[in-house]
Each structure stands twice: as C-alpha cells, then as structure tokens.
Design an enzyme around this catalytic site. Structure first.
Site, PDB file in Angstrom:
ATOM      1  N   LYS A 277      53.934  48.456  38.832  1.00  0.00           N
ATOM      2  CA  LYS A 277      54.505  47.200  39.347  1.00  0.00           C
ATOM      3  C   LYS A 277      55.791  47.577  40.081  1.00  0.00           C
ATOM      4  CE  LYS A 277      52.608  43.962  36.023  1.00  0.00           C
ATOM      5  NZ  LYS A 277      51.487  44.868  35.733  1.00  0.00           N
TER       6      LYS A 277
ATOM      7  N   ASP B  15      50.163  47.131  41.450  1.00  0.00           N
ATOM      8  CA  ASP B  15      49.749  45.850  40.861  1.00  0.00           C
ATOM      9  C   ASP B  15      50.363  44.705  41.649  1.00  0.00           C
ATOM     10  OD1 ASP B  15      48.268  46.878  38.775  1.00  0.00           O
ATOM     11  OD2 ASP B  15      49.814  46.599  37.252  1.00  0.00           O
ATOM     12  N   MET B  16      49.697  43.541  41.622  1.00  0.00           N
ATOM     13  CA  MET B  16      50.283  42.384  42.284  1.00  0.00           C
ATOM     14  C   MET B  16      50.916  41.484  41.230  1.00  0.00           C
ATOM     15  SD  MET B  16      51.033  41.343  45.196  1.00  0.00           S
ATOM     16  CE  MET B  16      49.956  42.112  46.398  1.00  0.00           C
TER      17      MET B  16
ATOM     18  N   GLN C  93      44.923  38.655  44.783  1.00  0.00           N
ATOM     19  CA  GLN C  93      44.600  37.650  43.762  1.00  0.00           C
ATOM     20  C   GLN C  93      43.853  36.487  44.393  1.00  0.00           C
ATOM     21  OE1 GLN C  93      48.764  37.391  43.358  1.00  0.00           O
ATOM     22  NE2 GLN C  93      48.838  38.222  41.278  1.00  0.00           N
TER      23      GLN C  93
ATOM     24  N   ARG D  37      41.953  46.338  44.794  1.00  0.00           N
ATOM     25  CA  ARG D  37      41.433  45.717  43.581  1.00  0.00           C
ATOM     26  C   ARG D  37      41.497  44.206  43.782  1.00  0.00           C
ATOM     27  NH1 ARG D  37      45.497  46.111  39.066  1.00  0.00           N
ATOM     28  NH2 ARG D  37      45.066  48.332  39.109  1.00  0.00           N
TER      29      ARG D  37
ATOM     30  N   VAL E  52      41.370  40.634  41.972  1.00  0.00           N
ATOM     31  CA  VAL E  52      41.441  39.968  40.659  1.00  0.00           C
ATOM     32  C   VAL E  52      41.578  38.465  40.892  1.00  0.00           C
ATOM     33  CG1 VAL E  52      42.557  41.980  39.587  1.00  0.00           C
ATOM     34  CG2 VAL E  52      43.980  40.104  40.460  1.00  0.00           C
TER      35      VAL E  52
ATOM     36  N   HIS F 161      36.165  40.419  34.196  1.00  0.00           N
ATOM     37  CA  HIS F 161      35.227  40.498  33.064  1.00  0.00           C
ATOM     38  C   HIS F 161      34.176  39.419  33.200  1.00  0.00           C
ATOM     39  CE1 HIS F 161      39.376  41.498  31.933  1.00  0.00           C
ATOM     40  NE2 HIS F 161      38.812  42.587  31.482  1.00  0.00           N
TER      41      HIS F 161
ATOM     42  N   ILE G  23      46.568  36.837  26.104  1.00  0.00           N
ATOM     43  CA  ILE G  23      46.318  35.724  25.191  1.00  0.00           C
ATOM     44  C   ILE G  23      46.055  34.455  25.993  1.00  0.00           C
ATOM     45  CG2 ILE G  23      47.356  34.310  23.346  1.00  0.00           C
ATOM     46  CD1 ILE G  23      46.565  37.291  22.707  1.00  0.00           C
ATOM     47  N   ALA G  24      46.792  34.298  27.075  1.00  0.00           N
ATOM     48  CA  ALA G  24      46.661  33.085  27.888  1.00  0.00           C
ATOM     49  C   ALA G  24      45.303  32.999  28.578  1.00  0.00           C
ATOM     50  CB  ALA G  24      47.770  33.040  28.937  1.00  0.00           C
ATOM     51  N   GLU G  25      44.595  34.130  28.670  1.00  0.00           N
ATOM     52  CA  GLU G  25      43.335  34.117  29.404  1.00  0.00           C
ATOM     53  C   GLU G  25      42.181  33.523  28.616  1.00  0.00           C
ATOM     54  OE1 GLU G  25      44.514  37.893  32.140  1.00  0.00           O
ATOM     55  OE2 GLU G  25      43.266  38.216  30.381  1.00  0.00           O
TER      56      GLU G  25
HETATM   57  C1  LIG Z   1      41.586  45.985  35.908  1.00  0.00           C
HETATM   58  C2  LIG Z   1      42.376  44.716  36.052  1.00  0.00           C
HETATM   59  C3  LIG Z   1      43.583  44.751  36.697  1.00  0.00           C
HETATM   60  C4  LIG Z   1      44.314  43.565  36.868  1.00  0.00           C
HETATM   61  N1  LIG Z   1      45.451  43.576  37.626  1.00  0.00           N
HETATM   62  C5  LIG Z   1      46.068  42.404  37.899  1.00  0.00           C
HETATM   63  C6  LIG Z   1      47.170  42.347  38.796  1.00  0.00           C
HETATM   64  O1  LIG Z   1      47.612  43.340  39.371  1.00  0.00           O
HETATM   65  N2  LIG Z   1      47.748  41.132  39.016  1.00  0.00           N
HETATM   66  C7  LIG Z   1      47.279  39.979  38.420  1.00  0.00           C
HETATM   67  O2  LIG Z   1      47.822  38.893  38.685  1.00  0.00           O
HETATM   68  N3  LIG Z   1      46.264  40.020  37.555  1.00  0.00           N
HETATM   69  C8  LIG Z   1      45.649  41.186  37.274  1.00  0.00           C
HETATM   70  N4  LIG Z   1      44.584  41.204  36.417  1.00  0.00           N
HETATM   71  C9  LIG Z   1      44.282  40.010  35.589  1.00  0.00           C
HETATM   72  C10 LIG Z   1      43.368  39.039  36.287  1.00  0.00           C
HETATM   73  O3  LIG Z   1      44.074  38.397  37.334  1.00  0.00           O
HETATM   74  C11 LIG Z   1      42.830  37.961  35.311  1.00  0.00           C
HETATM   75  O4  LIG Z   1      43.894  37.262  34.738  1.00  0.00           O
HETATM   76  C12 LIG Z   1      41.986  38.541  34.194  1.00  0.00           C
HETATM   77  O5  LIG Z   1      41.184  39.573  34.654  1.00  0.00           O
HETATM   78  C13 LIG Z   1      41.072  37.467  33.581  1.00  0.00           C
HETATM   79  O6  LIG Z   1      40.201  36.967  34.545  1.00  0.00           O
HETATM   80  P1  LIG Z   1      38.649  37.389  34.671  1.00  0.00           P
HETATM   81  O7  LIG Z   1      38.455  37.816  36.081  1.00  0.00           O
HETATM   82  O8  LIG Z   1      38.276  38.382  33.681  1.00  0.00           O
HETATM   83  O9  LIG Z   1      37.884  36.027  34.573  1.00  0.00           O
HETATM   84  P2  LIG Z   1      37.944  34.800  33.564  1.00  0.00           P
HETATM   85  O10 LIG Z   1      37.168  33.736  34.238  1.00  0.00           O
HETATM   86  O11 LIG Z   1      39.338  34.534  33.133  1.00  0.00           O
HETATM   87  O12 LIG Z   1      37.157  35.369  32.332  1.00  0.00           O
HETATM   88  C14 LIG Z   1      35.761  35.656  32.381  1.00  0.00           C
HETATM   89  C15 LIG Z   1      35.317  36.065  30.989  1.00  0.00           C
HETATM   90  O13 LIG Z   1      35.944  37.313  30.654  1.00  0.00           O
HETATM   91  C16 LIG Z   1      36.335  37.364  29.308  1.00  0.00           C
HETATM   92  N5  LIG Z   1      37.805  37.571  29.242  1.00  0.00           N
HETATM   93  C17 LIG Z   1      38.680  37.435  30.240  1.00  0.00           C
HETATM   94  N6  LIG Z   1      39.930  37.726  29.831  1.00  0.00           N
HETATM   95  C18 LIG Z   1      39.842  38.025  28.528  1.00  0.00           C
HETATM   96  C19 LIG Z   1      40.782  38.408  27.539  1.00  0.00           C
HETATM   97  N7  LIG Z   1      42.079  38.549  27.802  1.00  0.00           N
HETATM   98  N8  LIG Z   1      40.346  38.638  26.273  1.00  0.00           N
HETATM   99  C20 LIG Z   1      39.022  38.520  25.980  1.00  0.00           C
HETATM  100  N9  LIG Z   1      38.081  38.155  26.885  1.00  0.00           N
HETATM  101  C21 LIG Z   1      38.471  37.917  28.132  1.00  0.00           C
HETATM  102  C22 LIG Z   1      35.909  36.066  28.689  1.00  0.00           C
HETATM  103  O14 LIG Z   1      34.625  36.251  28.121  1.00  0.00           O
HETATM  104  C23 LIG Z   1      35.805  35.121  29.866  1.00  0.00           C
HETATM  105  O15 LIG Z   1      34.893  34.088  29.648  1.00  0.00           O
HETATM  106  C24 LIG Z   1      43.824  42.370  36.289  1.00  0.00           C
HETATM  107  C25 LIG Z   1      42.596  42.353  35.629  1.00  0.00           C
HETATM  108  C26 LIG Z   1      41.860  43.487  35.523  1.00  0.00           C
HETATM  109  C27 LIG Z   1      40.528  43.427  34.846  1.00  0.00           C
END
Ligand SMILES: Cc1cc2nc3c(=O)[nH]c(=O)nc-3n(C[C@H](O)[C@H](O)[C@H](O)COP(=O)(O)OP(=O)(O)OC[C@H]3O[C@@H](n4cnc5c(N)ncnc54)[C@H](O)[C@@H]3O)c2cc1C
Length: 310
Positions: free
Chosen positions: A98, A135-136, A166, A187, A189, A230, A293-295
């Site tokens: 970051k 990272d963003m 993002q 990347r 996200v 995910h 946790i917020a996710e």
């Molecule tokens: C490799 C990587 C790098 C990232 N880098 C950045 C960045 O630089 N800047 C930024 O703003 N964000 C970053 N993120 C976070 C991203 O923006 C999301 O907040 C995060 O990935 C959750 O969103 P999702 O795409 O998994 O989808 P969502 O729709 O949130 O989740 C889809 C499914 O994934 C599972 N899941 C998601 N999160 C969790 C969790 N915490 N615990 C358990 N299960 C979960 C659940 O089953 C959920 O139903 C990154 C994420 C990843 C994977």
C-alpha cells in the site's frame, strides 16, 4: 442494500477505539485465520505450505497510512527485508504494497515519498525477478496511485509491477481504458472500503456486473488479469468467458485471500488454473481483519463465538 448496511455498520463499529482495544487484546487467536503470523518467517512458511498444494503466494506486510517520513521509511525497509527474506528462502518475491504505508502524500526532497520508496521496492523486486502489486486504497488515493503505478511501470516494466482496480467505483471502467497502452498486469477486485454513494455503486448487483465487465475487457485487450474474488458465480463465468474466447489458462489467475475459501482455492489449482493466495502478516493486523469481518455476516459470529470461549 442489506450487504451495504451490514458492511457500513461493521466498519463504523470497528473504527471505534474502544472496540479496537478489545479486539486487539483478545482477537489475535481469531485473526490467525486470516493473517499468517506477526513475523516474516510465518508468512514464508505459509507460502511454502500452499506451494505444496499448487497455490502461489502474494506476501503482504500489513500496514496502512503512516503520518511521518521516518515511519514510512521504516515500513519500506521492512518490505525490502521481506523481499530479501523471500529470495533467500527460495520463494518468489511476489508482494503487495500500500503506497500510503511507504509515504504516499508526503513530500521529501521535492518528491513524493511513496514514489521514492516505491522505486526502491519495485527495483529490488526486479533484481530478484519478483513482482509488486500496488494495492488500491480508498478513493481519494486512486488518482495518485494510478499515476505512480504508471511511472513505476514505465521505469521497471509491467512484468515487475502491477496495481488494482475496484469495480465498485464509477470511474474504474475509464481508468482501465486509460491504462491499456501499458498492457498492465491488473488485479480486479470489488472494493473493500467504506465509500460514499457519490463515488461507489451502492448495489451489489451493479458492483458484480461492473466486475465482470472489467475482467472481460481486460482479457479481451490481451492483458494478464488477476481475478481477485471468492465469488463462485463470477469465477465460473470467467472460466467460460476465457474458454469461449480462446484465452489460455496462463493469461490469467485467480487470487483469493489467505484463510478464505481454501476449498475453492485447492479445487481450482487441482483443475489446472493458476491460483495465488494473498498472504498478510505483521503486527498491524487490526484494519485488515476488520475489513474481512465486514465482508461476511458469518465472520462476526465467528468472532463473537471465539471471544465468548475466551
Ligand atoms: C487477492 C485479493 C486482493 C485484494 N486487494 C484489494 C485491494 O487492493 N483493494 C481493495 O479495496 N480490496 C481488495 N480486496 C478485497 C475485495 O475488494 C473484496 O472486499 C473481497 O474480495 C470480498 O469480495 P468478493 O469479491 O470475494 O465477493 P463477495 O460478493 O463479497 O463475496 C463472495 C463470496 O465469497 C465469500 N467471502 C468473501 N469474503 C469473505 C470473507 N472475508 N470471509 C469468508 N468468506 C468470504 C463468501 O462466500 C461470499 O458469499 C482484495 C481481495 C482479494 C481476494
């Protein structure tokens, strides 16, 4: 909308100092689900463990905005040490940084310190054949991060530095287009910060649609894409899109967070897809932990149960 309200509530509560103090005291055991230790050795051990399952690593020394040049330089030294340690351990020095943690926004000798330290870090990664992903962070930093990414990419090459877009930000489609001339390794996200509706889409369905659009556009432009999610339905759609457009498996990779959907990470790797886990480590784990946790509502239950058990 419910997702948005939940996320906002958790991020607001976790921002309270008294909550932070309680979680910092009692929460380390729980944080270890998402954080690979407080020291670099733990993170390198985690990379090696995942490597045995065909999953690659992306090391992340936890840390966010620092207010003084001394602290920023101290943090940059630790990142350089991480790259040295990974190289010495025979692990690919692939790390995320970051820029706010290494001085972005602070001017020293007429230069932005984030860029100065970024040069040192990306330079070292290049020396070892490694890669740094910038990272963003939250939206006020996007312009500067993209412009510093461009400078570093032009100086060191996009095989050694990439950044993150993002999908929740309205501006991102235009940002992706504007980077195309670099053929960047990006990347994609959804976005993890609490952002106002004036800059970020409030509805999850829109964020997801924007996500797919960005990944497909980046793939179609012939660029390497890191699919940082995910979300199984998106992952399935991306696999089909790649197949339908003749995009080989070595033109993209799936990236997930350490400790999240390990089953899916293993399944994809076993099916021959490139998978990389984002492996955070370090003492400053609280903000990262709060965002995880917020996710997902189930993660709050995990915390509460853990705390009640003592
Ligand atoms: C490799 C990587 C790098 C990232 N880098 C950045 C960045 O630089 N800047 C930024 O703003 N964000 C970053 N993120 C976070 C991203 O923006 C999301 O907040 C995060 O990935 C959750 O969103 P999702 O795409 O998994 O989808 P969502 O729709 O949130 O989740 C889809 C499914 O994934 C599972 N899941 C998601 N999160 C969790 C969790 N915490 N615990 C358990 N299960 C979960 C659940 O089953 C959920 O139903 C990154 C994420 C990843 C994977």
């Amino acid at each position: 909308m419910i997702d948005q309200i939940y996320r906002k509530a958790v991020l607001t509560v976790s921002g309270q100092k008294f909550v932070e103090n309680i979680v910092r005291k009692q929460g380390w055991g729980l944080a270890q689900r998402f954080v690979a230790g407080e020291e670099v050795e733990g993170a390198i051990a985690a990379v090696k463990e995942l490597d045995a399952e065909g999953i690659q690593g992306n090391l992340d020394l936890l840390g966010e905005f620092v207010a003084s040049p001394e602290k920023a330089n101290e943090f940059a030294e630790k990142v350089l040490h991480l790259l040295d340690a990974a190289h010495a351990a025979g692990v690919m020095p692939y790390a995320s940084v970051k820029l706010s943690a290494v001085g972005q926004g602070q001017t020293v000798d007429g230069q932005d310190l984030g860029l100065t330290n970024g040069r040192r870090i990306v330079g070292k990664a290049r020396e070892y054949g490694g890669f740094i992903c910038l990272d963003m962070e939250d939206h006020p930093r996007v312009d500067q991060t993209l412009s510093q990414f461009r400078t570093l990419a032009e100086e060191f090459g996009t095989q050694h530095v990439g950044t993150v877009l993002q999908s929740y930000l309205y501006r991102t489609e235009a940002d992706r287009d504007s980077l195309d001339d670099l053929s960047p390794n990006l990347r994609i996200v959804k976005g993890a910060y609490l952002e106002p509706e004036s800059v970020a889409m409030p509805d999850k369905a829109d964020v997801d649609a924007s996500y797919r659009k960005l990944v497909y556009a980046h793939m179609k432009a012939g660029n390497y894409v890191n699919i940082g999610t995910h979300d199984e339905s998106i992952i399935e759609d991306v696999k089909h899109f790649a197949l339908a457009h003749g995009i080989e498996k070595d033109a993209y990779e799936f990236q997930m967070l350490y400790g999240v959907r390990r089953d899916l990470q293993k399944e994809l790797a076993a099916a021959g897809y490139r998978v990389r886990a984002y492996i955070p480590y370090g003492r400053d784990w609280y903000p990262y932990f709060s965002r995880r946790i917020a996710e997902r509502p189930a993660n709050v239950m995990f915390i509460l149960k853990g705390m009640l058990k003592g």
